[in-house]
Design a protein around this motif. Structure first.
Motif, mmCIF file in Angstrom:
data_model
loop_
_atom_site.group_PDB
_atom_site.id
_atom_site.type_symbol
_atom_site.label_atom_id
_atom_site.label_comp_id
_atom_site.label_asym_id
_atom_site.label_seq_id
_atom_site.Cartn_x
_atom_site.Cartn_y
_atom_site.Cartn_z
ATOM 1 N N LEU A 282 0.843 -1.195 0.000
ATOM 2 C CA LEU A 282 0.000 0.000 0.000
ATOM 3 C C LEU A 282 0.881 1.248 0.000
ATOM 4 O O LEU A 282 1.882 1.309 0.722
ATOM 5 C CB LEU A 282 -0.915 0.023 1.221
ATOM 6 N N ILE A 283 0.500 2.233 -0.805
ATOM 7 C CA ILE A 283 1.268 3.464 -0.949
ATOM 8 C C ILE A 283 0.358 4.664 -0.708
ATOM 9 O O ILE A 283 -0.695 4.786 -1.346
ATOM 10 C CB ILE A 283 1.876 3.572 -2.361
ATOM 11 N N PRO A 284 0.727 5.586 0.184
ATOM 12 C CA PRO A 284 -0.092 6.794 0.390
ATOM 13 C C PRO A 284 0.019 7.726 -0.807
ATOM 14 O O PRO A 284 1.127 8.037 -1.256
ATOM 15 C CB PRO A 284 0.517 7.421 1.650
ATOM 16 N N GLU A 285 -1.125 8.174 -1.320
ATOM 17 C CA GLU A 285 -1.108 9.031 -2.511
ATOM 18 C C GLU A 285 -2.026 10.241 -2.367
ATOM 19 O O GLU A 285 -2.394 10.852 -3.362
ATOM 20 C CB GLU A 285 -1.501 8.216 -3.751
ATOM 21 N N GLY A 286 -2.373 10.579 -1.160
ATOM 22 C CA GLY A 286 -3.268 11.718 -0.960
ATOM 23 C C GLY A 286 -2.605 13.064 -1.121
ATOM 24 O O GLY A 286 -3.269 14.079 -1.310
ATOM 25 N N GLY A 287 -1.267 13.083 -1.028
ATOM 26 C CA GLY A 287 -0.541 14.330 -1.191
ATOM 27 C C GLY A 287 -0.659 15.252 0.016
ATOM 28 O O GLY A 287 -1.044 14.852 1.119
ATOM 29 N N TYR A 288 -0.345 16.502 -0.204
ATOM 30 C CA TYR A 288 -0.259 17.500 0.868
ATOM 31 C C TYR A 288 -1.555 17.605 1.666
ATOM 32 O O TYR A 288 -1.538 17.728 2.900
ATOM 33 C CB TYR A 288 0.100 18.855 0.258
ATOM 34 N N LYS A 289 -2.680 17.547 0.965
ATOM 35 C CA LYS A 289 -3.965 17.744 1.641
ATOM 36 C C LYS A 289 -4.360 16.573 2.532
ATOM 37 O O LYS A 289 -5.294 16.686 3.328
ATOM 38 C CB LYS A 289 -5.052 18.006 0.594
ATOM 39 N N ALA A 290 -3.666 15.455 2.400
ATOM 40 C CA ALA A 290 -3.999 14.278 3.206
ATOM 41 C C ALA A 290 -3.102 14.133 4.440
ATOM 42 O O ALA A 290 -3.305 13.213 5.234
ATOM 43 C CB ALA A 290 -3.894 13.011 2.353
ATOM 44 N N ILE A 291 -2.124 15.029 4.623
ATOM 45 C CA ILE A 291 -1.230 14.935 5.770
ATOM 46 C C ILE A 291 -2.021 15.151 7.058
ATOM 47 O O ILE A 291 -2.720 16.150 7.208
ATOM 48 C CB ILE A 291 -0.099 15.972 5.675
ATOM 49 N N PRO A 292 -1.939 14.234 8.014
ATOM 50 C CA PRO A 292 -2.679 14.372 9.265
ATOM 51 C C PRO A 292 -1.922 15.240 10.268
ATOM 52 O O PRO A 292 -0.839 15.778 9.958
ATOM 53 C CB PRO A 292 -2.757 12.929 9.756
ATOM 54 N N GLN A 293 -2.468 15.392 11.455
ATOM 55 C CA GLN A 293 -1.741 16.027 12.553
ATOM 56 C C GLN A 293 -0.477 15.220 12.810
ATOM 57 O O GLN A 293 -0.525 13.997 12.944
ATOM 58 C CB GLN A 293 -2.612 16.051 13.817
ATOM 59 N N LEU A 294 0.662 15.893 12.872
ATOM 60 C CA LEU A 294 1.942 15.199 12.924
ATOM 61 C C LEU A 294 2.534 15.077 14.328
ATOM 62 O O LEU A 294 3.525 14.366 14.509
ATOM 63 C CB LEU A 294 2.954 15.908 12.021
ATOM 64 N N PHE A 295 1.951 15.732 15.312
ATOM 65 C CA PHE A 295 2.537 15.719 16.654
ATOM 66 C C PHE A 295 1.458 15.994 17.695
ATOM 67 O O PHE A 295 0.383 16.510 17.386
ATOM 68 C CB PHE A 295 3.642 16.768 16.767
#
Length: 435
Positions: free
Chosen positions: A283-296
């Motif tokens: 499986l490869i993430p392909e949502g790009g910038y708009k799919a980045i979740p909360q990182l911390f």
């Protein structure tokens, strides 16, 4: 299980997890790394391209003993219809440099090597260990983990989630959502084994030179997808990937697409006589910038594929994973050096540092590309490849038909496509997205 407290617990021993664990351990932090696989790399089936610059920032002398396959001197880009391909390629002797820029690697071997470096740096690495939940204190801060091993919780100042795109620990803890089918691709791959000299002859290589072919077109049957062929020393990684949502909507099977790709007239001669020893899916993430979740958050950070840090437009994943793992570790080391607690406020340093890196800058620049390609997938992966092939064949075939008639036929086909699929609109939007 383990009663001592750690400075950091890293969940996962892939590219991002190993980068984070090595960076922290080499700076003197007490690190525990947990991997649910039998050994690091046992679950990582990616036939990969590794970008040297990102690993050099972590292990400068990695070339001395890392299990590298071939350094890449040629890149081919193909647009395919059912019987042909139209392509461009770039090959340069400049890539035969003392310290090459790109290599093909086999993840099962490479991840074992990387994990050995993590151990040598001083980290404790436990495999065949599944983290079942995050441990929180009365203020809802993450303070450790529980695993499927006997014993109680394991405590740490911070937990680094490097569990990959399909990891469930983060979603179960409410730290991020399970990726949507339209933001994840499923890639399938076969390993075709051939003698080293045969690979070199077929691709015009010598020594440890390597070649990569990436292809789009009708082999993905109108879905947003990419075919790939990577040359290793004594094998060829051949695969194709499409969005999970497209597989579901089209009721297509991944192995059917792979079978069509390897039997394509342009691919079949390159793997003729090979022995297939491995079939795998990834499986490869392909949502790009708009799919980045909360990182911390309080006591935790998320890195690599689990953070959707993958540049699908440029087919870059491992370098973003390693870089995000390294930067997260460097942020943690800085907070630790100030004797600061691993609070959400302090760990925001990770996001600030990542935003300044190429990782987020590139993803932000191409933030509209995934949506464009996925929304108009029938255009880019079916209609346009056939039109390109038709135009090329009309140009090259001499059969007594006047050139003016062929030109009219080609123009008419493009006009029809423009009116039906918005060819001009797509071209303009694509150009602006790439700016």
């Amino acid at each position: 299980m383990i009663e001592e407290k750690f400075d950091a617990i890293v969940i996962g021993a892939g590219m991002s997890g190993n980068a984070a664990a090595y960076t922290m351990a080499s700076q003197g932090l007490k690190v525990l790394q947990l991997e649910r696989g039998e050994y690091p790399g046992s679950k990582n089936v990616q036939g990969a391209i590794m970008y040297a610059n990102m690993l050099e920032k972590i292990i400068p002398d990695f070339r001395d003993d890392a299990p590298l396959e071939r350094h890449l001197v040629e890149q081919r880009l193909w647009v395919m219809d059912d019987t042909s391909h139209t392509g461009i390629h770039y090959r340069s002797d400049d890539f035969n440099e003392a310290k090459p820029n790109r290599y093909t690697i086999i993840r099962a071997q490479f991840d074992k090597w990387f994990s050995r470096k993590v151990r040598e740096a001083g980290a404790t690495v436990l495999c065949e260990t599944t983290v079942t939940e995050l441990v929180r204190d009365a203020k809802d801060r993450v303070v450790g983990v529980r695993t499927d091993r006997a014993g109680g919780a394991i405590f740490a100042d911070v937990v680094v989630l490097a569990e990959g795109v399909s990891g469930l620990l983060g979603p179960r803890a409410g730290l991020r959502e399970i990726p949507k089918p339209q933001t994840v691709a499923l890639a399938v791959k076969e390993m075709h084994f051939l003698p080293e000299e045969v690979i070199e002859q077929r691709f015009g290589l010598k020594g440890d030179e390597g070649c990569v072919i990436e292809a789009v077109g009708t082999t993905s049957r109108g879905m947003a997808g990419l075919g790939f062929l990577y040359t290793n020393k004594e094998s060829i990684s051949l695969g194709i990937g499409c969005l999970v949502s497209d597989f579901a909507a089209m009721m297509e099977s991944p192995y059917v697409l792979l079978d069509a790709l390897k039997n394509h007239p342009s691919i079949r001669p390159l793997i003729a006589g090979s022995e297939v020893k491995e079939y795998a899916a990834h499986l490869i993430p392909e949502g790009g910038y708009k799919a980045i979740p909360q990182l911390f958050g309080d006591g935790w950070v998320v890195v690599g594929d689990a953070a959707q840090l993958n540049n699908a437009v440029h087919r870059e994943g491992s370098n973003l994973a390693m870089t995000s793992g390294r930067i997260a570790a460097e942020a943690i080391v800085k907070v630790k050096s100030r004797n600061g607690p691993m609070t959400k406020r302090n760990l925001a340093l990770y996001k600030a540092m990542l935003d300044k890196s190429f990782v987020v800058k590139d993803l932000r620049k191409y933030k509209d590309m995934p949506a464009l390609l996925h929304t108009n997938s029938c255009n880019f992966f079916a209609t346009y490849p056939r039109l390109m092939s038709q135009a090329a064949q009309n140009f090259m075939r001499v059969d007594g038909t006047p050139k003016i008639e062929k030109e009219k036929a080609t123009t008419a086909a493009f006009i029809k496509a423009r009116s039906r699929w918005g060819l001009v609109s797509d071209a303009v939007r694509l150009a602006f997205a790439w700016r």
